[in-house]
Design an enzyme around this catalytic site. Sequence first.
Site: not given
Ligand code: TYD
Length: 140
Positions: A52
């Site tokens: 992302h």
């Molecule tokens: P995600 O953005 O997919 O993680 P990464 O980019 O590290 O692979 O996030 C995983 C899950 O956690 C998703 O359901 C959103 C949640 N999340 C939060 O609630 N708060 C946060 O600060 C982050 C980074 C993720």
Amino acid sequence: MENFEGYKLDFEQKGDTRGHLVVVEGMKDIPFDIKRIFYIYGSSPTVIRGQHANRKTEFVLINVSGQSKVRVKDGKGNETVFVLNRPHTGIYLPKMVWKDMYDFSVDSVLLCLASEHYDAAEYIRDYQEFVKIVAQQQEI
Ligand code: TYD
């Protein structure tokens, strides 16, 4: 920043005979105030995380234990890979760069410092959409 210059950060190790200590202060060691901290661990080596870009949030990533890799793309055809494998080095990621985190070691703990509170709406999770937005921003 097409060559991703300035992304690598080296933090001072304030070690002594008792062990090491690294300090990261907002607006001093990194160029933003820290509003959010999260950490990623227990990801298998085959997993690709991230995938992302963020419209608003800047990040600093530090592998405080173990190793991972981060592929960064600017949406204009430039990309690079950073290996994070020391608790006293990190990378700074400005807003609007695409990032993939992968090759996690079993003991990887990837610490992420963020400039904004979590807001799912500012995440761009479609790469083609990201490229389109970058192109639009260049026209302005
Ligand atoms: P995600 O953005 O997919 O993680 P990464 O980019 O590290 O692979 O996030 C995983 C899950 O956690 C998703 O359901 C959103 C949640 N999340 C939060 O609630 N708060 C946060 O600060 C982050 C980074 C993720």
